[in-house]
Design an enzyme around this catalytic site. Structure first.
Site, mmCIF file in Angstrom:
data_model
loop_
_atom_site.group_PDB
_atom_site.id
_atom_site.type_symbol
_atom_site.label_atom_id
_atom_site.label_comp_id
_atom_site.label_asym_id
_atom_site.label_seq_id
_atom_site.Cartn_x
_atom_site.Cartn_y
_atom_site.Cartn_z
ATOM 1 N N ARG A 1 -16.686 -1.677 11.302
ATOM 2 C CA ARG A 1 -14.892 -0.628 10.676
ATOM 3 C C ARG A 1 -14.714 -0.740 9.228
ATOM 4 O O ARG A 1 -15.174 -1.936 8.561
ATOM 5 C CB ARG A 1 -13.482 -1.361 11.494
ATOM 6 C CG ARG A 1 -12.506 -0.359 11.012
ATOM 7 C CD ARG A 1 -11.212 -0.613 11.792
ATOM 8 N NE ARG A 1 -11.167 -1.861 12.264
ATOM 9 C CZ ARG A 1 -9.958 -2.460 13.419
ATOM 10 N NH1 ARG A 1 -9.614 -0.820 13.627
ATOM 11 N NH2 ARG A 1 -9.692 -3.130 13.422
ATOM 12 N N LYS B 1 -7.681 3.653 18.924
ATOM 13 C CA LYS B 1 -6.404 4.494 19.285
ATOM 14 C C LYS B 1 -6.081 5.037 17.385
ATOM 15 O O LYS B 1 -5.342 5.438 17.275
ATOM 16 C CB LYS B 1 -5.634 2.962 18.986
ATOM 17 C CG LYS B 1 -5.697 1.686 20.509
ATOM 18 C CD LYS B 1 -4.132 1.402 20.486
ATOM 19 C CE LYS B 1 -4.776 -0.193 19.896
ATOM 20 N NZ LYS B 1 -6.015 -0.208 19.715
ATOM 21 N N ARG C 1 3.154 -4.480 22.458
ATOM 22 C CA ARG C 1 1.615 -5.153 22.726
ATOM 23 C C ARG C 1 1.968 -6.741 23.387
ATOM 24 O O ARG C 1 1.563 -6.773 24.173
ATOM 25 C CB ARG C 1 1.536 -5.751 21.233
ATOM 26 C CG ARG C 1 0.075 -5.166 20.892
ATOM 27 C CD ARG C 1 -0.098 -5.665 19.419
ATOM 28 N NE ARG C 1 -1.518 -5.336 19.191
ATOM 29 C CZ ARG C 1 -2.042 -4.570 18.252
ATOM 30 N NH1 ARG C 1 -1.780 -3.960 17.496
ATOM 31 N NH2 ARG C 1 -2.859 -4.062 17.838
ATOM 32 N N ARG D 1 -8.903 -12.069 19.231
ATOM 33 C CA ARG D 1 -7.995 -10.184 19.094
ATOM 34 C C ARG D 1 -7.677 -9.934 20.258
ATOM 35 O O ARG D 1 -7.673 -9.633 20.774
ATOM 36 C CB ARG D 1 -8.086 -9.646 18.134
ATOM 37 C CG ARG D 1 -7.785 -9.934 16.954
ATOM 38 C CD ARG D 1 -8.200 -9.658 15.527
ATOM 39 N NE ARG D 1 -7.805 -7.979 15.714
ATOM 40 C CZ ARG D 1 -8.967 -6.867 15.213
ATOM 41 N NH1 ARG D 1 -9.441 -7.188 13.999
ATOM 42 N NH2 ARG D 1 -8.295 -6.013 15.247
ATOM 43 N N ARG E 1 -11.549 -4.990 7.089
ATOM 44 C CA ARG E 1 -10.337 -6.245 7.426
ATOM 45 C C ARG E 1 -10.346 -7.565 7.326
ATOM 46 O O ARG E 1 -11.836 -8.043 8.095
ATOM 47 C CB ARG E 1 -9.592 -5.416 8.765
ATOM 48 C CG ARG E 1 -8.651 -4.722 8.078
ATOM 49 C CD ARG E 1 -8.398 -3.583 9.499
ATOM 50 N NE ARG E 1 -7.405 -4.374 10.529
ATOM 51 C CZ ARG E 1 -6.923 -3.849 11.419
ATOM 52 N NH1 ARG E 1 -7.163 -2.731 11.563
ATOM 53 N NH2 ARG E 1 -6.837 -4.238 12.870
HETATM 54 P P1 ADP Z 1 -8.574 0.321 17.025
HETATM 55 O O1 ADP Z 1 -7.051 1.493 15.834
HETATM 56 O O2 ADP Z 1 -8.248 1.115 18.137
HETATM 57 O O3 ADP Z 1 -8.366 -0.519 16.780
HETATM 58 P P2 ADP Z 1 -9.893 2.533 15.431
HETATM 59 O O4 ADP Z 1 -9.769 3.543 15.858
HETATM 60 O O5 ADP Z 1 -9.877 1.577 14.254
HETATM 61 O O6 ADP Z 1 -9.804 1.192 16.887
HETATM 62 O O7 ADP Z 1 -11.253 2.352 16.140
HETATM 63 C C1 ADP Z 1 -12.402 0.799 15.279
HETATM 64 C C2 ADP Z 1 -13.999 1.906 14.671
HETATM 65 O O8 ADP Z 1 -14.441 1.620 16.140
HETATM 66 C C3 ADP Z 1 -13.179 2.226 13.918
HETATM 67 O O9 ADP Z 1 -14.926 1.900 12.906
HETATM 68 C C4 ADP Z 1 -14.115 4.447 14.186
HETATM 69 O O10 ADP Z 1 -14.432 4.414 12.754
HETATM 70 C C5 ADP Z 1 -14.683 3.683 15.461
HETATM 71 N N1 ADP Z 1 -15.000 4.545 16.454
HETATM 72 C C6 ADP Z 1 -13.675 5.114 16.710
HETATM 73 N N2 ADP Z 1 -13.694 5.956 18.188
HETATM 74 C C7 ADP Z 1 -14.799 6.066 18.267
HETATM 75 C C8 ADP Z 1 -15.647 6.060 19.505
HETATM 76 N N3 ADP Z 1 -14.776 6.914 20.295
HETATM 77 N N4 ADP Z 1 -16.551 6.185 19.107
HETATM 78 C C9 ADP Z 1 -17.301 5.268 17.819
HETATM 79 N N5 ADP Z 1 -17.137 4.653 17.004
HETATM 80 C C10 ADP Z 1 -15.478 4.663 17.539
HETATM 81 P P1 AMP Z 2 -3.833 -3.410 14.106
HETATM 82 O O1 AMP Z 2 -3.948 -2.290 13.115
HETATM 83 O O2 AMP Z 2 -3.184 -2.740 15.356
HETATM 84 O O3 AMP Z 2 -5.241 -4.439 14.861
HETATM 85 O O4 AMP Z 2 -3.203 -4.741 14.226
HETATM 86 C C1 AMP Z 2 -3.406 -5.935 13.457
HETATM 87 C C2 AMP Z 2 -2.571 -6.681 13.683
HETATM 88 O O5 AMP Z 2 -1.177 -6.337 12.846
HETATM 89 C C3 AMP Z 2 -2.744 -7.249 15.195
HETATM 90 O O6 AMP Z 2 -3.777 -7.712 15.436
HETATM 91 C C4 AMP Z 2 -1.721 -8.393 15.059
HETATM 92 O O7 AMP Z 2 -1.439 -9.204 14.536
HETATM 93 C C5 AMP Z 2 -0.130 -7.801 14.144
HETATM 94 N N1 AMP Z 2 0.255 -6.681 14.828
HETATM 95 C C6 AMP Z 2 0.267 -5.465 15.185
HETATM 96 N N2 AMP Z 2 1.343 -4.514 16.134
HETATM 97 C C7 AMP Z 2 1.613 -5.398 16.954
HETATM 98 C C8 AMP Z 2 2.866 -5.768 17.229
HETATM 99 N N3 AMP Z 2 2.825 -4.453 17.904
HETATM 100 N N4 AMP Z 2 3.529 -6.975 18.365
HETATM 101 C C9 AMP Z 2 2.502 -8.153 17.466
HETATM 102 N N5 AMP Z 2 1.715 -7.901 16.798
HETATM 103 C C10 AMP Z 2 1.915 -6.827 15.888
#
Ligand code: ADP
Ligand code: AMP
Length: 220
Positions: free
Chosen positions: A129, A15, A90, A173, A162
């Site tokens: 990541r 995302k 969420r 999660r 992270r």
């Molecule tokens: P989210 O925001 O949904 O938690 P991220 O955008 O942070 O996911 O992506 C999670 C990890 O996967 C990051 O390290 C990113 O670089 C990698 N990633 C994202 N999209 C892809 C993809 N299509 N193929 C391979 N790796 C990806």
């Molecule tokens: P993310 O960066 O989207 O993976 O979010 C990291 C963490 O922040 C999540 O695991 C939750 O603990 C908190 N968080 C982010 N967005 C929300 C939401 N919309 N509602 C509740 N908790 C959230």
């Protein structure tokens, strides 16, 4: 005319990665609830102190706190023409609140972009990541490596892993996602807002797929 989009998907679906790309294509801000919480934790604000424990345990921050934070963000001037929402809503309660917030701003949710990824992919993505300290740019040591290890390509800031990407927290999660957030897939499908793309492809291919499903007239 405003355009409000939401990215839906499990932790690690991509995302944040895609939101940054959509933001550039659409010229609207990327609003990541997770990034806002992390900034508040870094600054040790009241919100940050409140959210910290939930986040490090892999739980959701309570709805009332999260909704209040998003209202404040969406009311800022730069969101007047729209936003790409990443990580909010969420829960069904947050989804209902979003309708009210956007209606008050004279807008509406135009589409929910659901990035669907196999569960086994998620753990691999999260364990590799790396995120930048300055702006939340995202890298992966295998799938999307930075040019210089440990340094953000975009702003030169330090990359870090992270705390909630530890294997034990990731498992929690993912469970929380399936229990509390996945019901939104049907919620938005029933409202005719959901479009689904295959997230198990390269980053470029996912962006291309998203661009083809955006509501007509959105991309600039
Ligand atoms: P989210 O925001 O949904 O938690 P991220 O955008 O942070 O996911 O992506 C999670 C990890 O996967 C990051 O390290 C990113 O670089 C990698 N990633 C994202 N999209 C892809 C993809 N299509 N193929 C391979 N790796 C990806
Ligand atoms: P993310 O960066 O989207 O993976 O979010 C990291 C963490 O922040 C999540 O695991 C939750 O603990 C908190 N968080 C982010 N967005 C929300 C939401 N919309 N509602 C509740 N908790 C959230």
């Amino acid at each position: 005319m405003s355009i409000y989009l939401m990215l839906l998907g499990a932790p690690g679906a991509g995302k944040g990665t895609q939101a940054k790309r959509l933001m550039e294509a659409l010229s609207v801000p990327h609003i990541s609830s997770g990034n806002i919480f992390r900034e508040n934790i870094k600054k040790q604000t009241e919100l940050g102190k409140l959210a910290q424990e939930f986040i490090s345990d892999g739980q959701l921050v309570p709805d009332d706190v999260t909704i209040a934070m998003i209202v404040t963000r969406l009311e800022q001037d730069d969101c007047a023409d729209g936003a790409v929402l990443d990580g909010f809503p969420r829960t069904p309660t947050q989804a209902e609140a979003l309708d009210t917030i956007l209606a008050d701003l004279g807008g509406k949710l135009d589409a929910v972009l659901y990035i669907k990824v196999a569960q086994e992919t998620l753990v691999r993505r999260l364990s590799g990541r790396w995120m930048c300290r300055a702006a939340g740019h995202v890298f992966h040591d295998e799938f999307n490596p930075p040019l210089v290890p440990g340094v953000c390509d975009y702003d030169g800031s330090e990359l870090y892993q992270r705390d909630d990407d530890r294997v034990e927290t990731v498992a929690e999660r993912i469970q929380v996602y399936f229990k509390q957030t996945a019901p939104l897939i049907n919620y938005y499908r029933q409202r005719g807002l959901l479009v689904e793309v295959d997230g198990d492809q390269s980053i470029e291919a996912v962006t291309d797929a998203l661009m083809t499903v955006l509501p007509e007239g959105t991309a600039q």
